[in-house]
Design a protein around this motif. Structure first.
Motif, PDB file in Angstrom:
ATOM      1  N   ALA A 216       0.990  -1.276  -0.282  1.00  0.00           N
ATOM      2  CA  ALA A 216       0.146   0.253  -0.095  1.00  0.00           C
ATOM      3  C   ALA A 216       0.657   0.937   0.336  1.00  0.00           C
ATOM      4  O   ALA A 216       0.825   2.048  -0.560  1.00  0.00           O
ATOM      5  N   ALA A 217       2.026   0.979   0.922  1.00  0.00           N
ATOM      6  CA  ALA A 217       3.381   2.070   0.958  1.00  0.00           C
ATOM      7  C   ALA A 217       3.280   2.797  -0.077  1.00  0.00           C
ATOM      8  O   ALA A 217       3.904   4.068  -1.352  1.00  0.00           O
ATOM      9  N   ASN A 218       3.799   0.903  -1.146  1.00  0.00           N
ATOM     10  CA  ASN A 218       4.789   0.871  -2.748  1.00  0.00           C
ATOM     11  C   ASN A 218       3.592   2.528  -3.604  1.00  0.00           C
ATOM     12  O   ASN A 218       3.835   2.728  -4.521  1.00  0.00           O
ATOM     13  N   ALA A 219       2.172   2.024  -3.221  1.00  0.00           N
ATOM     14  CA  ALA A 219       1.363   2.352  -4.584  1.00  0.00           C
ATOM     15  C   ALA A 219       0.817   3.729  -4.290  1.00  0.00           C
ATOM     16  O   ALA A 219       0.946   4.380  -5.594  1.00  0.00           O
ATOM     17  N   GLU A 220       1.291   4.410  -3.694  1.00  0.00           N
ATOM     18  CA  GLU A 220       0.951   5.782  -2.655  1.00  0.00           C
ATOM     19  C   GLU A 220       2.489   6.526  -3.857  1.00  0.00           C
ATOM     20  O   GLU A 220       2.240   7.699  -3.985  1.00  0.00           O
ATOM     21  N   ARG A 221       3.224   5.433  -3.592  1.00  0.00           N
ATOM     22  CA  ARG A 221       4.745   6.359  -4.503  1.00  0.00           C
ATOM     23  C   ARG A 221       4.530   6.900  -6.230  1.00  0.00           C
ATOM     24  O   ARG A 221       5.802   6.944  -7.262  1.00  0.00           O
ATOM     25  N   ILE A 222       3.316   4.959  -6.733  1.00  0.00           N
ATOM     26  CA  ILE A 222       2.826   5.860  -8.396  1.00  0.00           C
ATOM     27  C   ILE A 222       2.842   7.334  -8.527  1.00  0.00           C
ATOM     28  O   ILE A 222       1.395   8.001  -7.735  1.00  0.00           O
ATOM     29  N   GLY A 223       3.222   7.568  -9.922  1.00  0.00           N
ATOM     30  CA  GLY A 223       3.135   9.315  -9.977  1.00  0.00           C
ATOM     31  C   GLY A 223       4.086  10.410  -9.781  1.00  0.00           C
ATOM     32  O   GLY A 223       4.667  10.956  -9.967  1.00  0.00           O
ATOM     33  N   THR A 224       5.505   9.584  -8.459  1.00  0.00           N
ATOM     34  CA  THR A 224       5.689  10.422  -8.074  1.00  0.00           C
ATOM     35  C   THR A 224       7.266   9.981  -8.964  1.00  0.00           C
ATOM     36  O   THR A 224       7.359   9.064  -9.087  1.00  0.00           O
ATOM     37  N   THR A 225       8.146  11.072  -8.345  1.00  0.00           N
ATOM     38  CA  THR A 225       9.704  11.345  -9.442  1.00  0.00           C
ATOM     39  C   THR A 225      10.360  11.266  -8.092  1.00  0.00           C
ATOM     40  O   THR A 225      10.924  12.168  -7.118  1.00  0.00           O
ATOM     41  N   GLN A 226      11.117   9.448  -7.929  1.00  0.00           N
ATOM     42  CA  GLN A 226      12.008   9.431  -7.278  1.00  0.00           C
ATOM     43  C   GLN A 226      13.736   9.781  -7.759  1.00  0.00           C
ATOM     44  O   GLN A 226      13.605   9.275  -9.492  1.00  0.00           O
ATOM     45  N   THR A 227      14.711   9.793  -6.910  1.00  0.00           N
ATOM     46  CA  THR A 227      15.783  10.363  -7.332  1.00  0.00           C
ATOM     47  C   THR A 227      16.938   8.590  -7.041  1.00  0.00           C
ATOM     48  O   THR A 227      16.821   8.542  -5.940  1.00  0.00           O
TER      49      THR A 227
END
Length: 569
Positions: free
Chosen positions: A489-500
């Motif tokens: 669930a936590a990683n699903a919330e990261r969808i669409g974000t930009t990560q370095t």
């Protein structure tokens, strides 16, 4: 490949020379009595054979300590030239945590300085050394299985008339060596050398003692002040963009389930200047990420003389089994100094204890962009009853309050933790409390294990391992399920974000993909190909050590996947 790593993520004294001949070895207690100096014989025996009491680790701590003897004096029957490598080559295998990797780099630095070479595999080695873990029974069983394979190589070499001048010598280093001591030499594992984690300086002498047939050597003396601060580790993989820096050793917490205080000894820290100098050297080598290491890393305390001394602060609601400590420079000051070495270099640290997350540490993580927003916060259990039995020094309420405070300071923090299933006396309700805590916090990663009782621990002497193996495994599976649900669930919330992402290399599943880790220490996979540079340079394919901005498109409980959009300069 020159080195094999398996796992997640002192001074020397005259060692007992064991001979299979008519020469009788010096009794261990006599050897210890001569070596320890100002300590009593009983204290020396405690250091050698272990004890379940905290006093055994703090008694006589402030007495004068003898300087390490000259190797020739420690073993007068050895020629000085015998301490040199003399063309012999060493093969290392490392099991367990990052501290063991760092220890391997120290051990190799000692041997390289003595003229030894590196072997690419055990088959071409003159000496095979295994740096070991003793935290759980399963970790030790893997070592025993590997020792059997090495023993087979040793026997075959002896029968085939190997061209090597000496037969294969096998050594066990680290925590398992400290826990089992001479038993490793006596139980038919084909071991020639046993060296504890505070005796790596003594490796050349120990190896010299084993040069002849059927000769063994052992040094498992724990030190009150050995930190190897003056030894520059030799990196096992110079091409890696990441490096480990050991800042302290040992642990004083005495959690009832834990073997670490008995295999690593008391806490002692390196001076701040030596740590900063090592990080500066790594920065000049092009390293992009350093991880500060210690068994209880955030209890770091530089006791440098001539500076104001203050008590180390603790997080609210946490207690310890030892008196408050005083020192001049604490972990927050060290973390700040390391972060300022190179603002472009990522800084991580592990493994901490929750009690040492005072606000001053959280402020550094918040204020320095290159200090990664990733915190390991070992809980071990969510039950107050079990936490008290474990000797953890906090309640679930204090732990949850700390989690809230951390998230207030560092809103985008990722949290990881450790949990033990089936500790002594754990009831069904205790287990449900742990599941509830996991659901409330929703950890991004976790290390979950069934309880494995270890000899010498306080639990071994005072508690009963009364939860059946089947129940432990069933509860472990439930912990794993709850963790996966929360992390997914936590990683699903990261969808669409930009990560370095710091690129580590090609993905193990496909050479067409690259893999690395985001600031939050979560693995992210993306396709290899031309990527535009953020500074307007020509597009190019990312390589190891590059920082790449990636838009997340999907994720599981352990891994993110995305599309690269730019390479940072």
């Amino acid at each position: 490949m020159l080195h094999r790593v398996v796992g997640p993520r002192g001074y020397f004294v005259t060692g007992t020379l064991r001979l299979t001949s008519a020469i009788k070895p010096t009794p261990a207690w006599r050897c210890l009595k001569r070596s320890v100096g100002t300590e009593s014989t009983s204290t020396a025996l405690s250091a050698r054979f272990g004890s379940g009491e905290l006093k055994d680790f703090i008694k006589d701590a402030d007495k004068a300590r003898a300087a390490p003897p000259d190797p020739a004096e420690a073993a007068p029957y050895l020629d000085v030239n015998a301490l040199r490598g003399d063309g012999r080559h060493v093969y290392f295998e490392t099991y367990g945590c990052q501290m063991n990797v760092a220890d391997t780099e120290i051990a190799w630095a000692v041997l390289e300085n003595a003229g030894f070479g590196r072997a690419p595999d055990v088959g071409s080695a003159d000496i095979a050394l295994m740096v070991t873990c003793a935290i759980r029974e399963g970790a030790e069983q893997r070592v025993f299985n590997r020792l059997q394979a090495w023993h087979d190589v040793k026997r075959k070499r002896g029968r085939s008339g190997s061209p090597q001048a000496d037969p294969l010598k096998v050594g066990v280093l680290g925590c398992m060596a400290e826990r089992l001591k001479s038993r490793l030499l006596e139980e038919g594992h084909g071991v020639d050398l046993v060296c504890g984690p505070d005796a790596y300086r003594d490796l050349p002498r120990l190896l010299a003692q084993t040069r002849g047939a059927d000769q063994t050597a052992i040094n498992v003396q724990l030190s009150l002040d050995e930190t190897y601060a003056d030894i520059a580790p030799v990196r096992l993989d110079p091409s890696s963009p990441s490096a480990f820096v050991s800042i302290m050793r040992g642990c004083d917490n005495m959690c009832t389930y834990c073997i670490v205080p008995f295999t690593r000894g008391r806490e002692r820290s390196r001076d701040l200047e030596s740590i900063v100098a090592e990080v500066e050297a790594l920065s000049m080598q092009g390293v992009k990420e350093v991880t500060l290491l210690g068994q209880n890393v955030n209890s770091y305390l530089d006791r440098a003389q001539g500076r104001p001394r203050e008590q180390t602060p603790r997080a609210d609601g946490f207690t310890t089994v030892y008196k408050p400590k005083e020192g001049s420079r604490r972990f927050a000051e060290l973390l700040k100094a390391v972060a300022e070495v190179d603002p472009a270099m990522r800084v991580r640290f592990t493994s901490p204890h929750p009690k040492d997350f005072a606000d001053e540490v959280l402020e550094v993580i918040r204020d320095y962009q290159n200090v990664c927003s990733s915190i390991h916060l070992p809980a071990q259990s969510g039950s107050n009853t079990v936490l008290k039995r474990m000797g953890r020094g906090y309640t679930r309420e204090a732990y949850l309050a700390l989690v809230e405070r951390i998230r207030n300071y560092v809103p985008n923090v990722t949290l990881s933790s450790d949990f033990i299933a089936g500790f002594c006396g754990e009831t069904d309700q205790d287990h449900l409390d742990t599941l509830d805590l996991m659901q409330r916090v929703r950890f991004d990663s976790a290390f979950l294990f069934a309880y494995s009782m270890r000899e010498k621990t306080r639990a071994y002497h005072r508690l009963e391992d009364d939860v059946s193996g089947d129940v432990k495994q069933a509860r472990l599976q439930e912990l794993i399920q709850v963790f996966h649900e929360g992390a997914t669930a936590a990683n699903a919330e990261r969808i669409g974000t930009t990560q370095t992402v710091l690129v580590e290399g090609a993905s193990k599943r496909s050479e067409l993909d690259l893999v690395g880790r985001i600031d939050g220490n979560i693995k992210l996979v993306f396709p290899s190909g031309l990527v535009t540079a953020t500074n307007g340079g020509s597009p190019r394919i990312p390589v190891v050590g590059d920082l790449v901005n990636v838009v997340v498109e999907s994720g599981t409980s352990k891994t993110l996947r995305g599309v690269p959009v730019s390479i940072m300069p």
